[in-house]
Design an enzyme around this catalytic site. Structure first.
Site, PDB file in Angstrom:
ATOM      1  N   ILE A 155      13.075  -2.938   1.450  1.00  0.00           N
ATOM      2  CA  ILE A 155      12.844  -2.019   2.639  1.00  0.00           C
ATOM      3  C   ILE A 155      11.158  -1.896   2.908  1.00  0.00           C
ATOM      4  O   ILE A 155      10.850  -0.939   3.672  1.00  0.00           O
ATOM      5  CB  ILE A 155      13.072  -0.555   1.858  1.00  0.00           C
ATOM      6  CG1 ILE A 155      12.319  -0.271   0.559  1.00  0.00           C
ATOM      7  CG2 ILE A 155      14.586  -0.623   1.665  1.00  0.00           C
ATOM      8  CD1 ILE A 155      12.736   1.003  -0.159  1.00  0.00           C
ATOM      9  N   GLY A 156      10.264  -2.734   2.429  1.00  0.00           N
ATOM     10  CA  GLY A 156       8.941  -2.902   2.865  1.00  0.00           C
ATOM     11  C   GLY A 156       8.205  -4.140   2.107  1.00  0.00           C
ATOM     12  O   GLY A 156       8.918  -4.950   1.347  1.00  0.00           O
ATOM     13  N   LYS A 157       7.245  -4.383   2.862  1.00  0.00           N
ATOM     14  CA  LYS A 157       6.480  -5.539   2.089  1.00  0.00           C
ATOM     15  C   LYS A 157       5.090  -5.354   2.555  1.00  0.00           C
ATOM     16  O   LYS A 157       4.665  -4.774   3.425  1.00  0.00           O
ATOM     17  CB  LYS A 157       6.901  -7.137   2.596  1.00  0.00           C
ATOM     18  CG  LYS A 157       6.948  -7.147   4.180  1.00  0.00           C
ATOM     19  CD  LYS A 157       7.494  -8.422   4.734  1.00  0.00           C
ATOM     20  CE  LYS A 157       7.699  -8.402   6.101  1.00  0.00           C
ATOM     21  NZ  LYS A 157       8.601  -7.508   6.657  1.00  0.00           N
ATOM     22  N   ALA A 196       0.612  -7.184   1.278  1.00  0.00           N
ATOM     23  CA  ALA A 196      -0.014  -8.426   0.845  1.00  0.00           C
ATOM     24  C   ALA A 196       0.197  -8.583  -0.740  1.00  0.00           C
ATOM     25  O   ALA A 196      -0.438  -9.693  -1.065  1.00  0.00           O
ATOM     26  CB  ALA A 196      -1.596  -8.101   1.147  1.00  0.00           C
ATOM     27  N   TYR A 197       0.522  -7.645  -1.581  1.00  0.00           N
ATOM     28  CA  TYR A 197       0.476  -7.744  -2.964  1.00  0.00           C
ATOM     29  C   TYR A 197       2.043  -7.587  -3.469  1.00  0.00           C
ATOM     30  O   TYR A 197       2.210  -7.823  -4.576  1.00  0.00           O
ATOM     31  CB  TYR A 197      -0.173  -6.515  -3.353  1.00  0.00           C
ATOM     32  CG  TYR A 197      -1.551  -6.426  -2.891  1.00  0.00           C
ATOM     33  CD1 TYR A 197      -2.636  -7.281  -3.507  1.00  0.00           C
ATOM     34  CD2 TYR A 197      -1.845  -5.711  -1.979  1.00  0.00           C
ATOM     35  CE1 TYR A 197      -3.995  -7.335  -3.292  1.00  0.00           C
ATOM     36  CE2 TYR A 197      -3.368  -5.814  -1.422  1.00  0.00           C
ATOM     37  CZ  TYR A 197      -4.228  -6.597  -2.061  1.00  0.00           C
ATOM     38  OH  TYR A 197      -5.393  -6.337  -1.667  1.00  0.00           O
ATOM     39  N   GLY A 198       3.010  -7.636  -2.545  1.00  0.00           N
ATOM     40  CA  GLY A 198       4.452  -7.613  -2.889  1.00  0.00           C
ATOM     41  C   GLY A 198       5.330  -7.032  -1.975  1.00  0.00           C
ATOM     42  O   GLY A 198       5.065  -6.851  -0.871  1.00  0.00           O
ATOM     43  N   VAL A 199       6.421  -6.908  -2.481  1.00  0.00           N
ATOM     44  CA  VAL A 199       7.447  -6.220  -1.631  1.00  0.00           C
ATOM     45  C   VAL A 199       8.019  -4.863  -2.304  1.00  0.00           C
ATOM     46  O   VAL A 199       7.836  -4.816  -3.460  1.00  0.00           O
ATOM     47  CB  VAL A 199       8.774  -7.302  -1.476  1.00  0.00           C
ATOM     48  CG1 VAL A 199       8.313  -8.567  -0.906  1.00  0.00           C
ATOM     49  CG2 VAL A 199       9.187  -7.725  -2.425  1.00  0.00           C
ATOM     50  N   VAL A 200       8.715  -4.425  -1.401  1.00  0.00           N
ATOM     51  CA  VAL A 200       9.439  -2.908  -1.929  1.00  0.00           C
ATOM     52  C   VAL A 200      10.884  -3.052  -1.839  1.00  0.00           C
ATOM     53  O   VAL A 200      11.367  -3.539  -0.708  1.00  0.00           O
ATOM     54  CB  VAL A 200       8.977  -1.683  -1.063  1.00  0.00           C
ATOM     55  CG1 VAL A 200       9.577  -0.529  -1.782  1.00  0.00           C
ATOM     56  CG2 VAL A 200       7.209  -1.632  -1.337  1.00  0.00           C
ATOM     57  N   ASP A 252      -6.980   2.473   1.371  1.00  0.00           N
ATOM     58  CA  ASP A 252      -6.057   1.812   2.259  1.00  0.00           C
ATOM     59  C   ASP A 252      -5.239   3.066   3.227  1.00  0.00           C
ATOM     60  O   ASP A 252      -4.147   3.007   3.364  1.00  0.00           O
ATOM     61  CB  ASP A 252      -5.015   0.820   1.721  1.00  0.00           C
ATOM     62  CG  ASP A 252      -4.396   0.008   3.025  1.00  0.00           C
ATOM     63  OD1 ASP A 252      -5.044   0.016   3.851  1.00  0.00           O
ATOM     64  OD2 ASP A 252      -3.513  -0.542   2.418  1.00  0.00           O
TER      65      ASP A 252
END
Length: 505
Positions: A134-136, A138-142, A275
């Site tokens: 459901i998301g992504k 620079a440090y990983g994905v969701v 951020d």
């Protein structure tokens, strides 16, 4: 030679059935090692066992998978309707009391903590069943995560520990490469991962209406991944930038009030976010904005964070963060600048500084003045606040406490915001809470993840989107502001990675 009474009394027909069953079972299970099925002496005909396999295969085909390491794993992965569920036979779980000890223990091999589902793109970690992405960032994905114990969905952020240790919030940034730590420094220096755990312990105790709640953190010691479980906010980001239909001024004011309260709470806990941007501001069911995604946040000591590294999203970075002077800068002032850019996006649907190339973007941020478009028309008070938040000098930039008192925010005092004492309480964590801040996933979870990759015929990270490299860019916002929808509920991820731009590493 004397024969035992049990053998003498055995029915010849039963003995024949036993031998036929042994041959049939051996043929079906030739790839598995284990006790001889004929050792029980009362096995039913082979058709009884076959009947327990065929129906399950018809409703849920058994996937063909390579055997990885051990027989235990294949038993754990055995699909429903297999011989483990037979009521009779050498592997049955029925009331028969004459089974071999090894066959009787087989059902207990199946774990209820870490398992893999037969459905596509589904991996289970402890009680969480990972579902769609459901998301992504620079440090990983969701990924959407379903908690079977609570019958509730969460958002699980899968982060790279290597990248996290490089950019995650420490009280101070490490010295430049090649330099050595000074002699006689602080008495106790935390290891990098210990620092991460300490900050995670603080994040878990954060409790504010305008900050997304971190539920728990799972760590696989054998893998690079760290799994952060957050509350799921289905309404998603407050806005996608660029946006053709920005918010009315009053709606932007209400959202800014939420952001400022959440930001003041974080600063009170000695955390700078670094951020702030629309895609990291999520809408709750109550319509209030919650600050999310602490992937590049910093914990600080003293009154303010003194930063020296570049992190965050290029289009939302303050001039001092991209300066070549090498001097440290204020973390709180950094958050105020990013909030000012966000407020500009709320009312104009785009960032104040735009360029396709990173160096040109930096030059505009550092040198060009803020320009207000003729449409839509906004009040002079709003323009005044934006200019004060986007002051290129961090020393004279407006602070959070003064933003709370600004006439545009309070409607000239008619709608005052609560004081810091009224909505902020300092969170303190004990050594025990730091120690228990992260739950370790059993090391054999790694085998499960490898099996998932083998099943997909891919040896990449099963959580990493294939198009990630194509979307990554250091320019902003042009190529980085990929989506053009806006408004409430533009999409449904909780804690999406980066959509306006990926955080610079």
């Amino acid at each position: 030679m004397e024969r035992s009474p049990a053998v003498c009394c055995q029915d010849p027909r039963a003995e024949l059935v036993e031998r036929v069953a042994a041959i049939s079972v051996a043929h079906l299970e030739e790839a598995e090692e284990g006790p001889e099925p004929a050792s029980n002496g009362v096995d039913p005909p082979p058709r009884a066992r076959a009947a327990s396999v065929i129906p399950g295969s018809a409703s849920r085909p058994t996937p063909v998978r390579p055997s990885l390491s051990a027989r235990k794993f294949s038993l754990q992965e055995r699909p429903a309707g297999s011989c483990l569920e037979a009521q009779v036979g050498p592997y049955s779980t029925g009331p028969a009391s004459h089974m071999s000890p090894r066959a009787w223990r087989r059902p207990t091999i199946e774990s209820h903590h870490v398992a893999i589902s037969d459905t596509e793109d589904c991996v289970q970690l402890n009680q969480y069943k990972l579902q769609s992405e459901i998301g992504k960032g620079a440090y990983g994905v969701v990924r959407l995560a379903y908690n079977e114990r609570e019958d509730r969905h969460y958002a699980m952020k899968v982060l790279s520990k290597k990248k996290l240790l490089k950019q995650y919030g420490f009280p101070r940034r490490p010295p430049p490469r090649g330099s050595q730590a000074p002699q006689g420094g602080p008495a106790k220096q935390l290891l990098p991962l210990e620092r991460v755990y300490q900050e995670i312990a603080i994040l878990k105790k954060l409790d504010h209406v305008n900050v997304v709640k971190l539920i728990e953190v799972l760590d696989d010691p054998a893998e690079d991944n760290l799994y952060l479980v957050f509350d799921l906010l289905r309404k998603g980001p407050v806005m996608e930038v660029p946006c053709d239909k920005p918010f009315p001024e009053e709606q932007a004011r209400l959202y800014l009030r939420d952001i400022i309260l959440g930001l003041e709470y974080l600063h009170c806990q000695k955390i700078v976010h670094r951020d702030i941007k629309p895609s990291n501001l999520l809408l709750g069911d109550d319509g209030h904005v919650k600050i999310a995604d602490f992937g590049v946040s910093n914990q600080f000591e003293g009154n303010d964070a003194q930063l020296s590294s570049t992190a965050g999203t290029p289009a939302f970075m303050a001039p001092e963060a991209i300066s070549d002077t090498g001097q440290s800068f204020s973390g709180k002032a950094l958050d105020v600048w990013a909030t000012g850019v966000t407020l500009y996006c709320f009312v104009y649907g785009k960032c104040p500084f735009i360029d396709e190339y990173i160096l040109a973007l930096h030059r505009k941020i550092k040198n060009e003045a803020v320009v207000f478009p003729e449409e839509p028309e906004v009040s002079e008070e709003l323009k005044d606040l934006i200019l004060k938040m986007l002051d290129k000098n961090p020393e004279t930039r407006i602070g959070v406490s003064d933003i709370k008192l600004h006439p545009w925010v309070t409607k000239h005092g008619e709608e005052p915001l609560p004081s810091e004492e009224e909505h902020c309480s300092v969170v303190e964590v004990t050594e025990e809470e730091v120690k228990n801040s992260v739950k370790l996933i059993p090391s054999w979870t790694t085998v499960i993840l490898v099996k998932s990759m083998l099943r997909k015929r891919s040896f990449g990270n099963p959580f990493e989107p294939q198009a990630r490299r194509e979307e990554r860019s250091m320019s902003a916002p042009g190529n980085l502001l990929l989506k053009e929808g806006c408004g409430e509920g533009g999409k449904s991820p909780e804690l999406p990675g980066v959509q306006e731009d990926e955080a610079a590493s």
